[in-house]
Enzyme design. Structure first.
Site, PDB file in Angstrom:
ATOM      1  N   THR A 128       0.844  -1.191   0.000  1.00  0.00           N
ATOM      2  CA  THR A 128       0.000   0.000   0.000  1.00  0.00           C
ATOM      3  C   THR A 128       0.886   1.251   0.000  1.00  0.00           C
ATOM      4  O   THR A 128       2.028   1.222   0.446  1.00  0.00           O
ATOM      5  CB  THR A 128      -0.934   0.032   1.217  1.00  0.00           C
ATOM      6  OG1 THR A 128      -0.163   0.212   2.424  1.00  0.00           O
ATOM      7  CG2 THR A 128      -1.745  -1.251   1.315  1.00  0.00           C
ATOM      8  N   GLY A 129       0.334   2.329  -0.525  1.00  0.00           N
ATOM      9  CA  GLY A 129       1.107   3.567  -0.613  1.00  0.00           C
ATOM     10  C   GLY A 129       2.325   3.418  -1.491  1.00  0.00           C
ATOM     11  O   GLY A 129       3.389   3.966  -1.192  1.00  0.00           O
TER      12      GLY A 129
ATOM     13  N   SER B  10       3.020   4.415  -4.607  1.00  0.00           N
ATOM     14  CA  SER B  10       3.277   5.315  -5.730  1.00  0.00           C
ATOM     15  C   SER B  10       4.463   6.245  -5.515  1.00  0.00           C
ATOM     16  O   SER B  10       4.933   6.879  -6.458  1.00  0.00           O
ATOM     17  CB  SER B  10       2.024   6.151  -6.024  1.00  0.00           C
ATOM     18  OG  SER B  10       1.716   7.005  -4.932  1.00  0.00           O
TER      19      SER B  10
ATOM     20  N   GLY C  20       7.896   7.571  -2.497  1.00  0.00           N
ATOM     21  CA  GLY C  20       8.613   7.477  -1.238  1.00  0.00           C
ATOM     22  C   GLY C  20       8.995   6.071  -0.833  1.00  0.00           C
ATOM     23  O   GLY C  20       9.475   5.271  -1.644  1.00  0.00           O
ATOM     24  N   ILE C  21       8.773   5.758   0.427  1.00  0.00           N
ATOM     25  CA  ILE C  21       9.166   4.461   0.973  1.00  0.00           C
ATOM     26  C   ILE C  21       8.400   3.332   0.289  1.00  0.00           C
ATOM     27  O   ILE C  21       8.973   2.290  -0.038  1.00  0.00           O
ATOM     28  CB  ILE C  21       8.948   4.434   2.495  1.00  0.00           C
ATOM     29  CG1 ILE C  21       9.915   5.400   3.186  1.00  0.00           C
ATOM     30  CG2 ILE C  21       9.136   3.020   3.041  1.00  0.00           C
ATOM     31  CD1 ILE C  21       9.665   5.582   4.675  1.00  0.00           C
ATOM     32  N   GLY C  22       7.105   3.518   0.052  1.00  0.00           N
ATOM     33  CA  GLY C  22       6.319   2.475  -0.585  1.00  0.00           C
ATOM     34  C   GLY C  22       6.838   2.130  -1.968  1.00  0.00           C
ATOM     35  O   GLY C  22       6.925   0.944  -2.332  1.00  0.00           O
TER      36      GLY C  22
ATOM     37  N   SER D 140       6.614   4.198  12.857  1.00  0.00           N
ATOM     38  CA  SER D 140       7.417   5.427  12.931  1.00  0.00           C
ATOM     39  C   SER D 140       8.103   5.492  14.277  1.00  0.00           C
ATOM     40  O   SER D 140       7.619   4.935  15.276  1.00  0.00           O
ATOM     41  CB  SER D 140       6.520   6.657  12.751  1.00  0.00           C
ATOM     42  OG  SER D 140       7.189   7.839  13.142  1.00  0.00           O
TER      43      SER D 140
ATOM     44  N   TYR E 246      -0.793  11.290  14.876  1.00  0.00           N
ATOM     45  CA  TYR E 246       0.076  10.451  14.053  1.00  0.00           C
ATOM     46  C   TYR E 246       0.793   9.418  14.918  1.00  0.00           C
ATOM     47  O   TYR E 246       0.822   8.220  14.595  1.00  0.00           O
ATOM     48  CB  TYR E 246       1.087  11.335  13.339  1.00  0.00           C
ATOM     49  CG  TYR E 246       2.078  10.600  12.474  1.00  0.00           C
ATOM     50  CD1 TYR E 246       1.709  10.111  11.229  1.00  0.00           C
ATOM     51  CD2 TYR E 246       3.393  10.425  12.891  1.00  0.00           C
ATOM     52  CE1 TYR E 246       2.627   9.445  10.419  1.00  0.00           C
ATOM     53  CE2 TYR E 246       4.318   9.764  12.097  1.00  0.00           C
ATOM     54  CZ  TYR E 246       3.925   9.276  10.861  1.00  0.00           C
ATOM     55  OH  TYR E 246       4.839   8.609  10.065  1.00  0.00           O
TER      56      TYR E 246
END
Length: 244
Positions: free
Chosen positions: A8-9, A11, A13-15, A139, A152
């Site tokens: 997931t995510g 598209s 950065g880290i993903g 995180s 967060y």
């Protein structure tokens, strides 16, 4: 064993770094994204250059129904992911007194509740096959808390506890569950910092620099490997010594 990975995510950065790393290791990959269709397609094309299959799937993780639909679409492709990496997440900066309930709801839904949805929908097939890997991107603030990022931090702390609990439930079925807890990584979340702020931040970190998304991806690569079968229920820090 042929690996099929849902990230997931994926598209940016880290993903994106994780899904490219897994594709380079020979896994077919499903890339979930929310809004950045062009970026997701570009990452998928990079993955296909490794000779694997890559599917691009839009889903708004604020909705449990969207995760159920994601499962149905993968079923339609004949894909049963045995690696799931939950990297999608929202951030919010601000004092709790100034934080609207909608912000709380959105962060809880995307960061934490969607991990519950993913586990419920994709965990059974991994347990039935008696092999699987679930990795939750947490995180450093989920471990220590952070002024100005209470919501967060709460979602990420929840991921850490969820990983430990699921690890206990699923270990006998050959499925590992771990959380990865990055510190300051060079991604869009730090894009708002000016050069002086970044220098000050790096001075707090013993390694003297920000981390790279590819370094997080390398840790995830290990956690989803055959060799990591005895690593479960852990929250693994990746922060250059910022927190010890």
């Amino acid at each position: 064993m042929k690996r099929i990975a849902l990230v997931t995510g994926a598209s940016r950065g880290i993903g994106a770094a994780i899904v490219r790393q897994l594709a380079a290791e020979g896994a077919d990959v499903a890339l979930q994204y929310h809004a950045a269709a062009g970026a997701a397609e570009e990452v998928a094309a990079q993955c296909r250059s490794f000779g694997v299959q890559a599917a691009v799937l839009q889903a708004d993780l604020r909705s449990s129904a969207a995760v159920a639909e994601l499962k149905e679409r993968l079923d339609g492709l004949g894909w049963k992911p045995n690696v799931v990496v939950h990297c999608a997440g929202l951030a919010h900066y601000g004092l709790l007194d100034d934080t609207e309930q909608q912000v709380w709801d959105d962060l809880m839904s995307v960061n934490l509740r969607s991990a519950y949805d993913l586990a419920r929908h994709f965990g059974p097939s991994m347990r039935w096959a008696r092999w699987g890997r679930l990795v939750l991107l947490s995180s450093i603030w989920g471990e220590s808390g952070a002024a100005g990022e209470a919501v967060y931090a709460a979602t990420k702390g929840g991921l850490n506890a969820l990983a430990k609990s699921l690890a206990r439930e699923w270990a006998s079925a050959g499925v590992t569950v771990n959380a990865v807890s990055p510190g300051a990584i060079e991604t869009d979340m730090l894009a708002a910092l000016d050069p002086e702020d970044k220098r000050a931040l790096c001075e707090e970190i013993p390694a003297g620099r920000l981390g790279a998304p590819e370094e997080v991806a390398q840790l995830v690569r290990y956690l989803v490997s055959e060799e990591a079968g005895y690593v479960t229920g852990q929250t693994l820090g990746l922060n250059g010594g910022w927190r010890m």
